[in-house]
Design an enzyme around this catalytic site. Structure first.
Site, PDB file in Angstrom:
ATOM      1  N   HIS A 276     -41.757 -20.089  17.969  1.00 40.03           N
ATOM      2  CA  HIS A 276     -42.325 -18.809  17.487  1.00 40.03           C
ATOM      3  C   HIS A 276     -41.958 -17.676  18.439  1.00 40.03           C
ATOM      4  O   HIS A 276     -42.012 -17.815  19.659  1.00 40.03           O
ATOM      5  CB  HIS A 276     -43.825 -18.904  17.218  1.00 40.03           C
ATOM      6  CG  HIS A 276     -44.724 -19.059  18.402  1.00 40.03           C
ATOM      7  ND1 HIS A 276     -45.131 -18.002  19.171  1.00 40.03           N
ATOM      8  CD2 HIS A 276     -45.333 -20.153  18.927  1.00 40.03           C
ATOM      9  CE1 HIS A 276     -45.950 -18.422  20.122  1.00 40.03           C
ATOM     10  NE2 HIS A 276     -46.082 -19.729  20.004  1.00 40.03           N
ATOM     11  N   ASP A 288     -44.658 -19.699  26.314  1.00 44.49           N
ATOM     12  CA  ASP A 288     -45.325 -19.668  25.012  1.00 44.49           C
ATOM     13  C   ASP A 288     -44.941 -18.394  24.256  1.00 44.49           C
ATOM     14  O   ASP A 288     -45.628 -17.397  24.356  1.00 44.49           O
ATOM     15  CB  ASP A 288     -46.838 -19.752  25.188  1.00 44.49           C
ATOM     16  CG  ASP A 288     -47.575 -19.922  23.878  1.00 44.49           C
ATOM     17  OD1 ASP A 288     -46.955 -20.353  22.895  1.00 44.49           O
ATOM     18  OD2 ASP A 288     -48.788 -19.626  23.842  1.00 44.49           O
ATOM     19  N   GLU A 322     -47.365 -16.614  15.120  1.00 47.34           N
ATOM     20  CA  GLU A 322     -48.080 -17.884  15.277  1.00 47.34           C
ATOM     21  C   GLU A 322     -49.392 -17.677  16.027  1.00 47.34           C
ATOM     22  O   GLU A 322     -50.415 -18.282  15.685  1.00 47.34           O
ATOM     23  CB  GLU A 322     -47.196 -18.883  16.041  1.00 47.34           C
ATOM     24  CG  GLU A 322     -47.787 -20.290  16.144  1.00 47.34           C
ATOM     25  CD  GLU A 322     -48.696 -20.496  17.344  1.00 47.34           C
ATOM     26  OE1 GLU A 322     -49.461 -21.483  17.333  1.00 47.34           O
ATOM     27  OE2 GLU A 322     -48.666 -19.680  18.287  1.00 47.34           O
ATOM     28  N   GLU A 323     -49.388 -16.809  17.026  1.00 43.82           N
ATOM     29  CA  GLU A 323     -50.566 -16.633  17.866  1.00 43.82           C
ATOM     30  C   GLU A 323     -51.758 -16.043  17.124  1.00 43.82           C
ATOM     31  O   GLU A 323     -52.907 -16.286  17.485  1.00 43.82           O
ATOM     32  CB  GLU A 323     -50.234 -15.752  19.072  1.00 43.82           C
ATOM     33  CG  GLU A 323     -49.186 -16.315  20.018  1.00 43.82           C
ATOM     34  CD  GLU A 323     -49.634 -17.566  20.755  1.00 43.82           C
ATOM     35  OE1 GLU A 323     -50.760 -18.044  20.507  1.00 43.82           O
ATOM     36  OE2 GLU A 323     -48.864 -18.067  21.584  1.00 43.82           O
ATOM     37  N   ASP A 350     -43.208 -25.838  20.965  1.00 42.09           N
ATOM     38  CA  ASP A 350     -44.249 -24.842  21.247  1.00 42.09           C
ATOM     39  C   ASP A 350     -45.252 -25.355  22.276  1.00 42.09           C
ATOM     40  O   ASP A 350     -46.436 -25.067  22.202  1.00 42.09           O
ATOM     41  CB  ASP A 350     -44.969 -24.442  19.952  1.00 42.09           C
ATOM     42  CG  ASP A 350     -45.969 -23.308  20.162  1.00 42.09           C
ATOM     43  OD1 ASP A 350     -45.822 -22.568  21.165  1.00 42.09           O
ATOM     44  OD2 ASP A 350     -46.897 -23.164  19.351  1.00 42.09           O
ATOM     45  N   HIS A 421     -51.078 -18.258  27.869  1.00 41.29           N
ATOM     46  CA  HIS A 421     -51.916 -17.125  27.457  1.00 41.29           C
ATOM     47  C   HIS A 421     -52.442 -16.294  28.630  1.00 41.29           C
ATOM     48  O   HIS A 421     -53.450 -15.591  28.481  1.00 41.29           O
ATOM     49  CB  HIS A 421     -53.101 -17.596  26.609  1.00 41.29           C
ATOM     50  CG  HIS A 421     -52.734 -18.104  25.251  1.00 41.29           C
ATOM     51  ND1 HIS A 421     -53.661 -18.304  24.261  1.00 41.29           N
ATOM     52  CD2 HIS A 421     -51.535 -18.448  24.716  1.00 41.29           C
ATOM     53  CE1 HIS A 421     -53.055 -18.764  23.178  1.00 41.29           C
ATOM     54  NE2 HIS A 421     -51.755 -18.858  23.434  1.00 41.29           N
TER      55      HIS A 421
END
Length: 458
Positions: A276, A288, A322-323, A350, A421
């Protein structure tokens, strides 16, 4: 030696097995993925859905795929457009406070948190460890307060079994905390950072709201500050001043980037290799999921570089958003609903760029035996362990549910959630050798699926 299928035909010829070895070795030696990741993170930066950087990444990746000679399509999708704004927290009253002082609390808004009033809110903090603690409290003790869910990330579990297990145990509080807090009457919710990061690093991510339940401000607080709040509230009342000014703007138009390396015999049949493209905005989205994007790009690059044209089409997909809800994946499933039977396999990366010990796959049990020659081709880089799993990737889950065999690198995840994140999700966290190993896994498996004598069992 190629494994024999039930009908007596080899899944792959000795020449194809040798080609897998060539692709594996080329992936290890070629710096393409690392160079692409450097550009995505240093030059473009964070890629939150709806942001200018997300659009720049779409245009950049599309151009790179066109330069390789792939057939590129931009698949339009509607995505959330949430902007972070100001986020501050400070203790204004606590036991043992030095008169005339405040104390900073490090926090970050959860997407798509609503805002506090511009001037912020000041309220007492109530600390709970789990859902049961909330139920046990008198509702009057929560009403109008700031409720902190202090669920700790289990570092020992992460070290022994992998970070994804510890993450799964804790992330439910980030997802549902604001709903539970609002239902209980809280004015705002804080959630202990969902990850193993030390050094007072906040950890953002998606939270949930629901129709009919008031939306309240929601933020993640660092592990160290969560510990401090738990200790201070055990001594007496603690008041926090919280200011969050995020905005939820109208949905934006964005795109999945689709790039087809056309098959020679069955171009209508496709093998998806993907990651992604969007990321959270605190870091630059290196693990990520910049890493997943570039190892998937490298699959097309290596096929082009070595002049390999499999029987079936290898389709690179850079998924969008995606997030914040996997809107790009949902669009893909809608747009390709009539063509699922022609999806021969799907890969997604991912979970960072740690060393892959092999592949996880979802599908019929026969897949395990069928894949053994591929595992043998990856043995020289220590990626020979192939095992079944109910899930392989968020964006390809729709394909998995429709019966498409799906795959993902099985990566060392002990440290992934230290950076995931957070502001520390940056280029330096990626080990070049391990990134190359992941590119080898993605490329070899994609080629094997695309060039096998018969389609993968399904």
């Amino acid at each position: 030696m190629a494994r024999i299928m039930g009908n007596g035909k080899s899944a792959w010829t000795p020449e194809q097995i040798a080609t897998m070895g060539r692709l594996r070795d080329a992936a290890i030696a070629d710096p393409y993925a690392l160079d692409e990741l450097r550009h995505l993170t240093f030059n473009i930066g964070p890629r939150l859905s709806g942001s200018p950087q997300a659009q720049a990444a779409v245009e950049y990746v599309a151009a790179e795929m066109k330069a390789l000679g792939a057939e590129v399509t931009l698949e339009k999708t509607s995505v959330p457009h949430w902007v972070r704004g100001v986020e501050t927290g400070e203790l204004v009253s606590w036991p043992g406070q030095t008169p005339g002082t405040t104390q900073k609390v490090v926090l970050t808004a959860l997407g798509p948190s609503v805002a506090t009033p511009a001037e912020g809110i000041t309220a007492e903090v109530v600390v709970v460890n789990n859902w049961a603690d909330v139920k046990a409290l008198d509702p009057a003790k929560i009403k109008g307060k700031i409720l902190l869910f202090n669920r700790k990330f289990d570092k020992q579990l992460a070290a022994q079994q992998g970070g994804i297990y510890a993450y799964g145990d804790a992330v439910v509080y980030r997802a549902a905390g604001p709903l539970v807090g609002s239902t209980a009457g809280a004015a705002a919710v804080l959630v202990r950072a969902v990850g193993g990061a030390d050094y007072r690093i906040p950890h953002t991510g998606q939270t949930q709201y629901a129709p009919g339940i008031e939306k309240i401000p929601a933020a993640a607080v660092t592990a160290e500050d969560a510990d401090m709040l738990a200790d201070l509230t055990s001594q007496g009342p603690v008041k926090l001043h919280l200011t969050l000014t995020p905005q939820t703007l109208p949905d934006a138009t964005s795109y999945n980037v689709i790039a087809d390396w056309k098959g020679t015999e069955h171009p209508e049949q496709v093998v998806v290799v993907s990651g992604h493209l969007d990321s959270w905005d605190l870091g630059t989205g290196a693990i990520d999921d910049g890493a997943g994007i570039v190892v998937s790009m490298q699959a097309i690059h290596l096929l082009q570089k070595l002049g390999i044209h499999p029987k079936r089409t290898v389709r690179f997909v850079a998924w969008m958003s995606e997030e914040e809800g996997s809107q790009g994946a949902a669009t893909y499933m809608k747009d390709h609903a009539g063509d699922i039977a022609n999806h021969i396999g799907a890969l997604e990366s991912d979970l960072g760029a740690g060393h892959p010990d092999g592949v996880v796959w979802a599908g019929k049990p026969e897949l395990g035996e069928w894949l053994q020659p591929v595992a043998q081709a990856l043995d020289p880089i220590g990626a020979q362990t192939f095992r079944s799993s109910p899930e392989t990737g968020e964006d390809i889950d729709g394909l998995t549910q429709k019966g498409v065999p799906s795959f993902a690198p099985s990566q060392d995840g002990r440290y992934y959630f230290n950076y995931h994140h957070t502001p520390a999700d940056t280029f330096d966290k990626v080990n070049p050798r391990e990134l190359a190993e992941n590119a080898a896994v993605m490329t070899v498996v994609a080629y094997a699926l695309a060039d096998s004598a018969e389609m993968a069992p399904r």
